[in-house]
Write an enzyme that holds these catalytic residues in place. Sequence first.
Site, PDB file in Angstrom:
ATOM      1  N   CYS A 121       0.828  -1.340   0.004  1.00 32.09           N
ATOM      2  CA  CYS A 121       0.455  -0.018   0.279  1.00 32.09           C
ATOM      3  C   CYS A 121       0.743   1.183   0.615  1.00 32.09           C
ATOM      4  CB  CYS A 121      -1.212  -0.213   1.073  1.00 32.09           C
ATOM      5  SG  CYS A 121      -1.913  -1.747   1.363  1.00 32.09           S
ATOM      6  N   HIS A 254      -2.341   7.095   3.788  1.00 31.81           N
ATOM      7  CA  HIS A 254      -3.449   5.489   2.576  1.00 31.81           C
ATOM      8  C   HIS A 254      -4.382   5.173   3.268  1.00 31.81           C
ATOM      9  CE1 HIS A 254      -3.702   1.964   1.667  1.00 31.81           C
ATOM     10  NE2 HIS A 254      -3.298   1.234   2.217  1.00 31.81           N
ATOM     11  N   ASN A 285     -10.411   0.332   0.471  1.00 33.95           N
ATOM     12  CA  ASN A 285      -8.737   0.564   0.511  1.00 33.95           C
ATOM     13  C   ASN A 285      -8.380  -0.561  -0.681  1.00 33.95           C
ATOM     14  OD1 ASN A 285      -6.045  -0.882   0.886  1.00 33.95           O
ATOM     15  ND2 ASN A 285      -5.873  -0.665   2.813  1.00 33.95           N
TER      16      ASN A 285
HETATM   17  C1  LIG Z   1      -9.634  -5.882  10.076  1.00 29.86           C
HETATM   18  C2  LIG Z   1     -10.440  -5.062  11.679  1.00 29.86           C
HETATM   19  C3  LIG Z   1     -11.797  -3.886  10.992  1.00 29.86           C
HETATM   20  C4  LIG Z   1     -11.378  -6.174  12.641  1.00 29.86           C
HETATM   21  O1  LIG Z   1     -11.325  -4.676  12.999  1.00 29.86           O
HETATM   22  P1  LIG Z   1     -11.250  -5.905  15.246  1.00 29.86           P
HETATM   23  O2  LIG Z   1     -11.562  -4.687  15.610  1.00 29.86           O
HETATM   24  O3  LIG Z   1      -9.852  -5.740  15.168  1.00 29.86           O
HETATM   25  O4  LIG Z   1     -11.746  -6.808  15.077  1.00 29.86           O
HETATM   26  P2  LIG Z   1     -11.529  -8.010  15.300  1.00 29.86           P
HETATM   27  O5  LIG Z   1     -10.647  -9.366  14.832  1.00 29.86           O
HETATM   28  O6  LIG Z   1     -10.782  -7.854  16.725  1.00 29.86           O
HETATM   29  O7  LIG Z   1     -12.758  -8.608  15.703  1.00 29.86           O
HETATM   30  C5  LIG Z   1     -13.420  -8.478  16.977  1.00 29.86           C
HETATM   31  C6  LIG Z   1     -14.897  -9.300  16.604  1.00 29.86           C
HETATM   32  O8  LIG Z   1     -15.523  -8.912  15.639  1.00 29.86           O
HETATM   33  C7  LIG Z   1     -15.640  -9.996  14.993  1.00 29.86           C
HETATM   34  N1  LIG Z   1     -15.223  -9.663  13.348  1.00 29.86           N
HETATM   35  C8  LIG Z   1     -13.931 -10.489  12.760  1.00 29.86           C
HETATM   36  N2  LIG Z   1     -14.107  -9.936  11.401  1.00 29.86           N
HETATM   37  C9  LIG Z   1     -15.809  -9.424  11.522  1.00 29.86           C
HETATM   38  C10 LIG Z   1     -16.256  -9.105  10.126  1.00 29.86           C
HETATM   39  N3  LIG Z   1     -15.093  -8.822   8.997  1.00 29.86           N
HETATM   40  N4  LIG Z   1     -17.820  -8.932  10.203  1.00 29.86           N
HETATM   41  C11 LIG Z   1     -17.812  -9.592  11.390  1.00 29.86           C
HETATM   42  N5  LIG Z   1     -17.424  -9.453  12.834  1.00 29.86           N
HETATM   43  C12 LIG Z   1     -16.331 -10.017  12.614  1.00 29.86           C
HETATM   44  C13 LIG Z   1     -14.861 -11.379  15.512  1.00 29.86           C
HETATM   45  O9  LIG Z   1     -15.135 -12.289  15.674  1.00 29.86           O
HETATM   46  C14 LIG Z   1     -15.296 -10.625  16.918  1.00 29.86           C
HETATM   47  O10 LIG Z   1     -16.271 -10.991  17.415  1.00 29.86           O
HETATM   48  P3  LIG Z   1     -15.967 -11.309  19.407  1.00 29.86           P
HETATM   49  O11 LIG Z   1     -15.805  -9.666  19.646  1.00 29.86           O
HETATM   50  O12 LIG Z   1     -17.425 -12.162  19.261  1.00 29.86           O
HETATM   51  O13 LIG Z   1     -15.015 -12.402  19.427  1.00 29.86           O
HETATM   52  C15 LIG Z   1      -9.311  -4.213  11.388  1.00 29.86           C
HETATM   53  O14 LIG Z   1      -8.411  -4.992  12.345  1.00 29.86           O
HETATM   54  C16 LIG Z   1      -8.831  -3.604  10.612  1.00 29.86           C
HETATM   55  O15 LIG Z   1      -9.424  -2.319  10.425  1.00 29.86           O
HETATM   56  N6  LIG Z   1      -7.594  -3.710  10.918  1.00 29.86           N
HETATM   57  C17 LIG Z   1      -6.187  -2.903  10.043  1.00 29.86           C
HETATM   58  C18 LIG Z   1      -6.763  -3.630   8.687  1.00 29.86           C
HETATM   59  C19 LIG Z   1      -6.277  -2.576   7.515  1.00 29.86           C
HETATM   60  O16 LIG Z   1      -6.302  -0.999   6.895  1.00 29.86           O
HETATM   61  N7  LIG Z   1      -5.178  -2.443   6.911  1.00 29.86           N
HETATM   62  C20 LIG Z   1      -4.953  -2.081   6.078  1.00 29.86           C
HETATM   63  C21 LIG Z   1      -3.687  -2.389   6.021  1.00 29.86           C
HETATM   64  S1  LIG Z   1      -2.512  -1.724   4.455  1.00 29.86           S
END
Ligand SMILES: CC(C)(COP(=O)(O)OP(=O)(O)OC[C@H]1O[C@@H](n2cnc3c(N)ncnc32)[C@H](O)[C@@H]1OP(=O)(O)O)[C@@H](O)C(=O)NCCC(=O)NCCS
Length: 333
Positions: A121, A254, A285
């Site tokens: 990215c 980004h 993204n």
């Molecule tokens: C991916 C992302 C949105 C996940 O959010 P998060 O708050 O970290 O979520 P988690 O993985 O900790 O999961 C939290 C809960 O949501 C649930 N969950 C995970 N993905 C889910 C989805 N797509 N839809 C619904 N629920 C989801 C999990 O099961 C978990 O449930 P629980 O609390 O009952 O165990 C977040 O980590 C993120 O945006 N990270 C950065 C990613 C990014 O921008 N990448 C770019 C790279 S350049």
Amino acid sequence: MTIQQPTELTHAAMLGLGVYRPERVVTNDEICEVLDSSDEWIQTRSGIKTRRFAGDGETLIGMSTAAAERALAAAGVAPAQVGCVIVATSTHPEHTPASAPQVATALGLDAAAAFDISAGCAGFCHALNLASSMVRSGAEQHVLVIGVEQLSRFMDPTDRGTAFIFADGAGAVVVGPADATGIGPTAWGSDGSQSHVITQTPSCLGGHSEVDPVVQMEGTAVFRWAPFAMAEVAHEALRLAGIGVDDLDAFIPHQANLRITQTLSRNIKLPESVAIATDVIDSGNTSAASVPLAMEAMLRQDEASVGDTALLIAFGAGLSYAGQVVTLPPLGQ
Ligand SMILES: CC(C)(COP(=O)(O)OP(=O)(O)OC[C@H]1O[C@@H](n2cnc3c(N)ncnc32)[C@H](O)[C@@H]1OP(=O)(O)O)[C@@H](O)C(=O)NCCC(=O)NCCS
């Protein structure tokens, strides 16, 4: 024997910007027809409402060419004046041949140097540094920088960590000589100890697989890293440019995730007067394409103006990152 080389340094700037957004708008509800998630969860966790996926006939080469043509028109630069084309992408399906020579040929460039770079990215801001250095040194007069992705082809639509995040599009700028510095020094770097955080499943080169590789991500690890590490990179880019946060008109990071942008903006301590890019809401993204697409969205929606001073920061797979202070360029139609 003395080897000759240009000795006069010049200033470099972005002379024109063009983008290509695929026709098809994909809503969260459509994503959730396959993904076990919901519109509300996606919006709350990422800010994303819609994104665009390339359809039949919208290829990586075609999107790049269309964006580049608009950038050239905005810059008033003829294709024949371009000496080098750099394409930043992670989704050109082949490692060899690279996409850039095909884009150069599609643009009618006879013999321009053309190559791809892979910095996830962060690719666009890396390529901008290369182009700026070439122009400043006199090695090239005009360089096309293109960030392009077709991530919809390289995702698992059932993966809850990625399927709602990534999207497609292309953005291009013409970098050329200018009367004043329009692209500041780049603060950049990498952390290979976190290479496992954003990866691809093996491609046919590694695994002799018939299926396209898919992107995989430890989202929480990205979240723990980016808003804090990138605040330091932002301050380094400002220091290198010799300006402070109060001198900025716009912040164009980004477009990873709206929450990352908001936390990063707070950590940089941006004053309220600085407009912040939020194109992730409409575009998702788009990896290497996200910074030029976000730049275009801000100019088109009058959130920023041509000539404004903006801080760009990009980060992603590698982990790799790069940022610089720039002057915003004219926009092509
Ligand atoms: C991916 C992302 C949105 C996940 O959010 P998060 O708050 O970290 O979520 P988690 O993985 O900790 O999961 C939290 C809960 O949501 C649930 N969950 C995970 N993905 C889910 C989805 N797509 N839809 C619904 N629920 C989801 C999990 O099961 C978990 O449930 P629980 O609390 O009952 O165990 C977040 O980590 C993120 O945006 N990270 C950065 C990613 C990014 O921008 N990448 C770019 C790279 S350049």
